[in-house]
Design a protein around this motif. Structure first.
Motif, PDB file in Angstrom:
ATOM      1  N   LYS D  93      49.981  55.836  52.350  1.00  0.00           N
ATOM      2  CA  LYS D  93      49.354  55.186  53.488  1.00  0.00           C
ATOM      3  C   LYS D  93      49.717  53.707  53.604  1.00  0.00           C
ATOM      4  O   LYS D  93      49.745  53.164  54.699  1.00  0.00           O
ATOM      5  N   ILE D  94      49.920  53.006  52.509  1.00  0.00           N
ATOM      6  CA  ILE D  94      50.171  51.564  52.572  1.00  0.00           C
ATOM      7  C   ILE D  94      51.669  51.273  52.522  1.00  0.00           C
ATOM      8  O   ILE D  94      52.189  50.472  53.274  1.00  0.00           O
ATOM      9  N   ARG D  95      52.346  51.876  51.566  1.00  0.00           N
ATOM     10  CA  ARG D  95      53.823  51.888  51.507  1.00  0.00           C
ATOM     11  C   ARG D  95      54.474  50.593  51.053  1.00  0.00           C
ATOM     12  O   ARG D  95      55.242  50.599  50.121  1.00  0.00           O
ATOM     13  N   THR D  96      54.178  49.440  51.706  1.00  0.00           N
ATOM     14  CA  THR D  96      54.810  48.184  51.265  1.00  0.00           C
ATOM     15  C   THR D  96      53.802  47.049  51.342  1.00  0.00           C
ATOM     16  O   THR D  96      52.802  47.138  52.038  1.00  0.00           O
ATOM     17  N   GLY D  97      54.103  45.956  50.630  1.00  0.00           N
ATOM     18  CA  GLY D  97      53.283  44.755  50.730  1.00  0.00           C
ATOM     19  C   GLY D  97      52.409  44.546  49.511  1.00  0.00           C
ATOM     20  O   GLY D  97      52.612  45.151  48.448  1.00  0.00           O
ATOM     21  N   LYS D  98      51.434  43.629  49.670  1.00  0.00           N
ATOM     22  CA  LYS D  98      50.567  43.235  48.553  1.00  0.00           C
ATOM     23  C   LYS D  98      49.240  43.987  48.592  1.00  0.00           C
ATOM     24  O   LYS D  98      48.631  44.140  49.651  1.00  0.00           O
ATOM     25  N   VAL D  99      48.787  44.414  47.422  1.00  0.00           N
ATOM     26  CA  VAL D  99      47.450  44.994  47.304  1.00  0.00           C
ATOM     27  C   VAL D  99      46.640  44.111  46.366  1.00  0.00           C
ATOM     28  O   VAL D  99      47.014  43.908  45.210  1.00  0.00           O
ATOM     29  N   VAL D 100      45.563  43.543  46.886  1.00  0.00           N
ATOM     30  CA  VAL D 100      44.669  42.721  46.068  1.00  0.00           C
ATOM     31  C   VAL D 100      43.771  43.644  45.256  1.00  0.00           C
ATOM     32  O   VAL D 100      43.241  44.609  45.801  1.00  0.00           O
ATOM     33  N   TYR D 101      43.588  43.353  43.954  1.00  0.00           N
ATOM     34  CA  TYR D 101      42.766  44.260  43.145  1.00  0.00           C
ATOM     35  C   TYR D 101      41.729  43.515  42.326  1.00  0.00           C
ATOM     36  O   TYR D 101      41.897  42.354  41.986  1.00  0.00           O
ATOM     37  N   LEU D 102      40.650  44.223  42.017  1.00  0.00           N
ATOM     38  CA  LEU D 102      39.641  43.796  41.047  1.00  0.00           C
ATOM     39  C   LEU D 102      39.741  44.772  39.887  1.00  0.00           C
ATOM     40  O   LEU D 102      39.431  45.961  40.045  1.00  0.00           O
ATOM     41  N   GLY D 103      40.168  44.281  38.740  1.00  0.00           N
ATOM     42  CA  GLY D 103      40.329  45.169  37.587  1.00  0.00           C
ATOM     43  C   GLY D 103      41.156  44.503  36.510  1.00  0.00           C
ATOM     44  O   GLY D 103      41.518  43.326  36.623  1.00  0.00           O
ATOM     45  N   PRO D 105      44.655  44.289  33.946  1.00  0.00           N
ATOM     46  CA  PRO D 105      46.092  44.483  34.160  1.00  0.00           C
ATOM     47  C   PRO D 105      46.502  45.957  34.039  1.00  0.00           C
ATOM     48  O   PRO D 105      47.336  46.440  34.798  1.00  0.00           O
ATOM     49  N   GLN D 106      45.905  46.697  33.103  1.00  0.00           N
ATOM     50  CA  GLN D 106      46.250  48.120  32.979  1.00  0.00           C
ATOM     51  C   GLN D 106      45.938  48.875  34.275  1.00  0.00           C
ATOM     52  O   GLN D 106      46.712  49.711  34.723  1.00  0.00           O
ATOM     53  N   SER D 107      44.780  48.600  34.859  1.00  0.00           N
ATOM     54  CA  SER D 107      44.411  49.324  36.087  1.00  0.00           C
ATOM     55  C   SER D 107      45.406  49.021  37.205  1.00  0.00           C
ATOM     56  O   SER D 107      45.687  49.873  38.047  1.00  0.00           O
ATOM     57  N   ALA D 108      45.974  47.800  37.193  1.00  0.00           N
ATOM     58  CA  ALA D 108      46.930  47.422  38.242  1.00  0.00           C
ATOM     59  C   ALA D 108      48.199  48.255  38.206  1.00  0.00           C
ATOM     60  O   ALA D 108      48.957  48.292  39.187  1.00  0.00           O
ATOM     61  N   GLU D 109      48.436  48.950  37.090  1.00  0.00           N
ATOM     62  CA  GLU D 109      49.617  49.819  37.006  1.00  0.00           C
ATOM     63  C   GLU D 109      49.617  50.868  38.111  1.00  0.00           C
ATOM     64  O   GLU D 109      50.678  51.315  38.555  1.00  0.00           O
ATOM     65  N   TYR D 110      48.430  51.279  38.554  1.00  0.00           N
ATOM     66  CA  TYR D 110      48.362  52.276  39.632  1.00  0.00           C
ATOM     67  C   TYR D 110      48.899  51.723  40.951  1.00  0.00           C
ATOM     68  O   TYR D 110      49.395  52.467  41.795  1.00  0.00           O
ATOM     69  N   ILE D 111      48.784  50.422  41.160  1.00  0.00           N
ATOM     70  CA  ILE D 111      49.347  49.795  42.364  1.00  0.00           C
ATOM     71  C   ILE D 111      50.863  49.654  42.219  1.00  0.00           C
ATOM     72  O   ILE D 111      51.632  50.019  43.120  1.00  0.00           O
ATOM     73  N   ILE D 112      51.263  49.138  41.063  1.00  0.00           N
ATOM     74  CA  ILE D 112      52.694  48.927  40.802  1.00  0.00           C
ATOM     75  C   ILE D 112      53.447  50.263  40.828  1.00  0.00           C
ATOM     76  O   ILE D 112      54.537  50.373  41.380  1.00  0.00           O
ATOM     77  N   GLY D 113      52.793  51.304  40.284  1.00  0.00           N
ATOM     78  CA  GLY D 113      53.390  52.643  40.274  1.00  0.00           C
ATOM     79  C   GLY D 113      53.588  53.220  41.671  1.00  0.00           C
ATOM     80  O   GLY D 113      54.387  54.132  41.875  1.00  0.00           O
ATOM     81  N   ALA D 114      52.837  52.678  42.654  1.00  0.00           N
ATOM     82  CA  ALA D 114      52.997  53.131  44.045  1.00  0.00           C
ATOM     83  C   ALA D 114      54.061  52.317  44.770  1.00  0.00           C
ATOM     84  O   ALA D 114      54.249  52.461  45.975  1.00  0.00           O
ATOM     85  N   HIS D 120      46.008  39.888  41.673  1.00  0.00           N
ATOM     86  CA  HIS D 120      44.639  39.815  41.162  1.00  0.00           C
ATOM     87  C   HIS D 120      43.778  38.985  42.118  1.00  0.00           C
ATOM     88  O   HIS D 120      44.232  37.993  42.664  1.00  0.00           O
ATOM     89  N   ILE D 121      42.535  39.397  42.303  1.00  0.00           N
ATOM     90  CA  ILE D 121      41.641  38.722  43.250  1.00  0.00           C
ATOM     91  C   ILE D 121      41.562  37.211  42.994  1.00  0.00           C
ATOM     92  O   ILE D 121      41.487  36.415  43.936  1.00  0.00           O
ATOM     93  N   SER D 122      41.622  36.807  41.740  1.00  0.00           N
ATOM     94  CA  SER D 122      41.481  35.381  41.419  1.00  0.00           C
ATOM     95  C   SER D 122      42.690  34.568  41.878  1.00  0.00           C
ATOM     96  O   SER D 122      42.636  33.348  41.939  1.00  0.00           O
ATOM     97  N   GLU D 123      43.787  35.253  42.184  1.00  0.00           N
ATOM     98  CA  GLU D 123      45.007  34.541  42.606  1.00  0.00           C
ATOM     99  C   GLU D 123      45.125  34.432  44.123  1.00  0.00           C
ATOM    100  O   GLU D 123      46.090  33.859  44.626  1.00  0.00           O
ATOM    101  N   GLY D 142      37.876  42.771  33.855  1.00  0.00           N
ATOM    102  CA  GLY D 142      39.104  42.091  34.230  1.00  0.00           C
ATOM    103  C   GLY D 142      38.936  41.028  35.300  1.00  0.00           C
ATOM    104  O   GLY D 142      39.929  40.483  35.790  1.00  0.00           O
ATOM    105  N   TYR D 143      37.691  40.730  35.682  1.00  0.00           N
ATOM    106  CA  TYR D 143      37.466  39.641  36.645  1.00  0.00           C
ATOM    107  C   TYR D 143      36.075  39.076  36.419  1.00  0.00           C
ATOM    108  O   TYR D 143      35.267  39.649  35.693  1.00  0.00           O
TER     109      TYR D 143
END
Lengths: 282, 282, 282, 282
Positions: D93-103, D105-114, D120-123, D142-143
Motif C-alpha cells: 500500500k505505501i511502496r516508497t518513501g519514509k515511514v515514521v515509527y514508534l518502537g 530499532p529491531q521493530s523498524a526492520e519490518y519497515i526496512i524489509g518492505a 524514528h519519531i524523535s528524529e 524504544g521511545y
C-alpha cells in the motif's frame, strides 16, 4: 464486603435521598420494613427526598402510586423525578415555542408544565419545522418504534435544536426474568447514528441531586454535602451519581444488585459505595 | 485533492472490486457511463466483483435488479453480498440446528442455504430455547421493532450463542433527503445494552474482500494484493475495508461522499483513498 | 450564525461565569478590552466567577497570574478551579488517609488542603498499599510517563479505591500550532485499559457550576438558573457544561473555536450556545 | 463448561493455528507436554502456524526464542507475527518513501524489509514533513513517552497519512502479578485524542489468519475454513479473531484465561469458543 444496618449508618446524616424502585418497592410490592423505616427517619427529624429516573408520570402520580402500595408517608413535594429536572431545563433554557417529544401524553405534561407547546413526533411535518425549539425523549412508550425513530433522526438531520433525554436508563424490568428497552436506549441509538451527544437527565447525572440540595439549601443555608446520604440499588445510577455529587452513598441489596454479585460488580466497575446494607427495612 | 480519471488509474490492476449503490447506481437509476465502463473492463480482461452490504436479497436477485436498471454485464456469480459471507460463516461454524433471525423471509434464505433451520424472532418461545445455535440480524425489515427487539434482548440474556450481523451499515437513504435505520443500528443497540460485541459482516469487515480474493486465488495462484483495486463511495465501509485488507482504493464522488465534503471527511477521519475519481463512468 | 455584542446580551443576567484561557487571555496575553469589560460588569453590580479547568495551581496563584497579564480585577475568591472542586470532594468523601497522585508538588496542595496525606505515584510500594484511600490524576507534569502510568495501572488492579480526575481536558495548546496531552488523556487511557470510569472534575462536569451557584445561593436565596450566563470558548467543555447545568451560554470566538469553523462545529456536535460573540472585550 | 482433550478434538482438522504466549510457553517457560504435542501433530501430517501479536522481533528471532525454551520443531517460516502482516501492508500500500515509527530499532526492520525508509519519531522535524508516507506504532519500547507521544500527535495534526498499529494488545504481563501498557494502548490514546481510527494489525484483526490461509491455499487449493482450528488463551484476540474469520476455535486454560473465570468471561463477552481444553500438552 461488610454489610451494615441502615439504622446504624443513617445517624450522622440530616438528609436521606432514596431511590424508589429497588429501595422502597420492587415488582412484588413494598419492601418489608419500609413503612417503619420512613416513620423512624421522620421521628428523627431527617429530611427525605425520593430521586427517581422517571419521566412517565408526575411527582403527584408517583406519590399516589407509593400510597397504593401502602407507603403513605412520602408527599409529592418530596419526590424528584428526572422528568421534573427536564421540565426545569426546558423552562429556563428553551422558554418558548414547540418541543417535539417521544413519549406518552402523560409524559408530555412535563413540557406543557414548562409553558411550552408539546408536539408528538408523529405529528411533525419534515417540510415545516418552523418554531421547533427542542426535542425531548421522555418515555419508551407512546410512539411506534418502526417509524417514529426514523422520523426523529431525519428531523434532527434537518433542524439544529437542543435534544434532552429525560431518563438515561437503558433497560427496565418487566417481570422477574425479563427486561425492556428504556428511553435512554432509544436516545443512545439516535445519538450514535448522528454522532452527537444529547443533554441527559436522570441519575447518574447530577441535576436531581442538585435540585434536592439547592431546594434544601434555600431553607438551611448551613447544609453541606457531608450532611447527605444517597441510598440506591444500582451502582451505575444511584451510587455513581451520589459519589460524583460528593455525598455519601449506601448500596441496598433489595433491588438490581444481588448480594452474591455485589462484590464483583463493585470491583469491576470501580464504583464504590461508602456503605452496603441489606435493605432500608431490615 | 487531485481528481483522476478511472480509465487511467485502473490500468495496472487485474481485479476491480466495485461497490454497488453509489458506484453502479443511485436513487436516480444507473450512473451515466457505467455500462460502457463495465464493457471496457471486460475487454481489457479484468476480473470484476461487486461487493455489496446487503443481506436482504440473494446475489441472483441483486443481478436481476441491476439488469432491471439496464446493467446486464454482471452475472450473479460475480456479486458478493454480506449475506453470502454470513451464510458461509453459518455453514462452517454453526453447521446444524436453529438460527433465530430478524429480517424478511427472503433474508432467511441465507440461513436455509447454509443447511440450517431459520426461526423468526417472533416465533421464539423464551421458555423453550432448545437447539437454538445462533442469532442473526439480517435485515431492518420483516419484524416489529416495538416488541421483537426486546424479545431478542431477553433471548440473548438467557441463551449463550454466537450472534452475527449480516450488514453493519447504520443508515440507508430512502429518498434524496431522508434516511432510515439499517440492520447495523439495531444490532449496535442490542450490543450496547448487553455489553457484548457481535460478529460483523459487510464492509469494512474483511470477509467479503477475502471471499473475492480467495475465490480468484484458487484459479490464479500468483495473484497478490497489489493486483486489486476497490472502488467505492463511502469512506467508512469501502475505503476503510479496502485499505485494511491491503488493496488499493478509489473513492468515487457519485454517491454518499459529495465532492465539496470529500477533503474534510478524508482529513478528519484519516481514511485515505489512493485515488479520487468523479465516477467510474466519467 | 448571528454574532452579537457582549455588552448587549449580558444585561439580563445577575451572574456571569467566565472561562479563563480563550476568554480573558490567550497565548498572546490579555484579550483586548477585557479589563474595561470586567470594570463595566462590576459597575453594573454583576457577580463574576472564573471557572477554569486547572488543578496545576491554586486560585491564589491563578489570580496572581491574571494580574501579571494586567487583569487586576479578579480576586482569588472569585476563581473556581477544577482542583478546588476535587479538593472539596476529597474532603467530604475521603476524609482521612493517603491519596496517591500523578502531578506536580503544587497540584498536591489540593490533597493536603483537604486534610489528607499526598503520596506521589513514584513513591508507592505495590507490596504495601495500606491506608491508600484514593488516587488522583492532578496534572500532566510531575511524573515519568514511561514508568508511572504502568505503576498506577498495577496499583489500581490490586487496590479498590475511588479515582478522581481533576481536569478532563484531553489536549492543551503549547504554542500557536502545537498541543500536548493534558491530564484527562492520561486518565482516559488508564480508564480504557482497566474498563472503568473514574470520577471526573472540570467542565463539562457540573461540580464547578454547582460550586459557583451554591456559594451565591447562600447569600442570595432567590437566585435561579435563569440569572446566570456562562461565557466560554470551547463547545465541549464551557458550552456543553453550561447547557447541561441549565444556564444560558455564550460562545466567544477569541479562543479555541475559530469564527470560520464555529457553525460547522455547532451543527455537527449539536452543542448549541444561546449566543455567539466575538470576544467579551469587543 | 465441558473441558475436552486436545488430542481428541484436533483429529478432524488439517491446519492448526497456535498462539504463542499462553499456548506454547508462559512466564515460567515451556508449557508441559508442548514438545510431544507438536511432534504428534507433525506425525499426523497436520500443517502448523504460530500466530503471534508481536512486532518487536522477526519470525526468525521468535523461532530462535522458542528453541531457547526447548521447542525446536517450529521453523521461522511457520511463524506469522503481526509485524509481518504490517510489513506486507506497507509493501503493497505505501511502496516508497519514509515511514515514521514508534518502537525499537529491531521493530523498524519490518519497515526496512518492505523497502521503505524508517524514521524514528524523535528524529522528525515538524517543520519539514516532506516525503513522510505513513506512521507506524510498532512497539511499546524504544521511545520516550513523555515527549514522543506529543510529537506524533502534532505530526498527525499537520500531515495526512495512513497510520498502522502493528499490535493492538492493550497490556502485557511483565511478572506474575503485574502488567505494562502495550503498543495498542499508546495507539488507542492517540486515536482517541485525534478522533480517528488507525489500521490495526494483530488478532482479532483478520490479516494474520488470511496470511496463513492464503499461503496454504496456494499449495492446497481445496482447503476450506472447515479444515482449520485456532488455539489460543485469550478470548478477545485468539477466539474472537478465529470466530470472525470463520474457523473453529479452542480456548486453552494455560494462559490468560483462568479455569475458574472462563465460564463468566465467555458468557459476559459473548465470545464463544467451539472447544475448551486445559492445555495442548495435557
Amino acid at each position: 464486603m461488610t454489610i451494615e444496618k441502615f439504622s446504624e449508618i443513617s445517624q450522622p446524616f440530616k438528609v436521606i435521598l432514596l431511590d424508589s424502585y429497588g429501595v422502597l418497592r420492587n415488582h412484588d410490592g413494598l419492601i418489608p420494613g419500609v413503612v417503619e423505616c420512613v416513620n423512624r427517619l421522620r421521628a428523627e427529624g431527617k429530611h427525605l427526598r425520593v430521586l427517581t429516573n422517571n419521566a412517565a408520570r408526575s411527582p403527584a402520580a408517583a406519590a399516589k402510586n407509593l400510597k397504593k402500595y401502602g407507603l403513605r408517608g412520602i408527599p409529592a413535594a418530596e419526590i424528584i423525578t428526572s422528568g421534573a429536572t427536564t421540565r426545569h431545563f426546558l423552562q429556563y433554557k428553551i422558554r418558548t415555542g414547540k418541543v417535539v417529544y417521544l413519549g406518552t401524553p402523560q409524559s408530555a405534561e412535563y413540557i406543557i408544565g414548562a409553558g411550552l407547546e408539546a408536539v408528538h413526533i408523529s405529528e411533525v411535518d419534515l417540510d415545516d419545522l418552523t418554531d421547533i425549539k427542542a426535542v425531548a425523549f421522555l418515555d419508551d412508550e407512546g410512539y411506534d418504534k418502526n417509524v417514529d425513530v426514523n422520523h426523529v433522526i431525519n428531523l434532527l438531520r434537518h433542524c439544529q435544536v437542543p435534544v434532552v433525554v429525560a431518563n438515561t436508563d437503558l433497560l427496565y424490568p418487566v417481570s422477574k426474568d425479563n427486561v425492556a428497552l428504556a428511553t435512554g436506549s432509544v436516545a443512545r441509538l439516535v445519538e450514535y447514528v448522528l454522532g452527537r451527544r444529547f443533554i441527559q437527565f436522570g441519575k447518574p447525572a447530577s441535576q436531581m441531586f442538585q435540585f434536592a440540595f439547592e431546594s434544601l439549601l434555600r431553607d438551611f443555608p448551613d447544609l453541606t454535602h457531608a450532611d447527605v446520604l444517597m441510598v440506591g440499588d444500582t451502582l451505575h445510577t444511584d451510587i455513581l451519581g451520589g459519589n460524583t455529587f460528593g455525598v455519601s452513598t449506601a448500596l441496598v441489596l433489595s433491588g438490581n444488585t444481588r448480594a452474591e454479585r455485589a462484590e464483583t460488580e463493585i470491583s469491576s466497575s470501580g464504583i464504590i459505595p461508602d456503605f452496603i446494607i441489606q435493605s432500608i427495612g431490615a
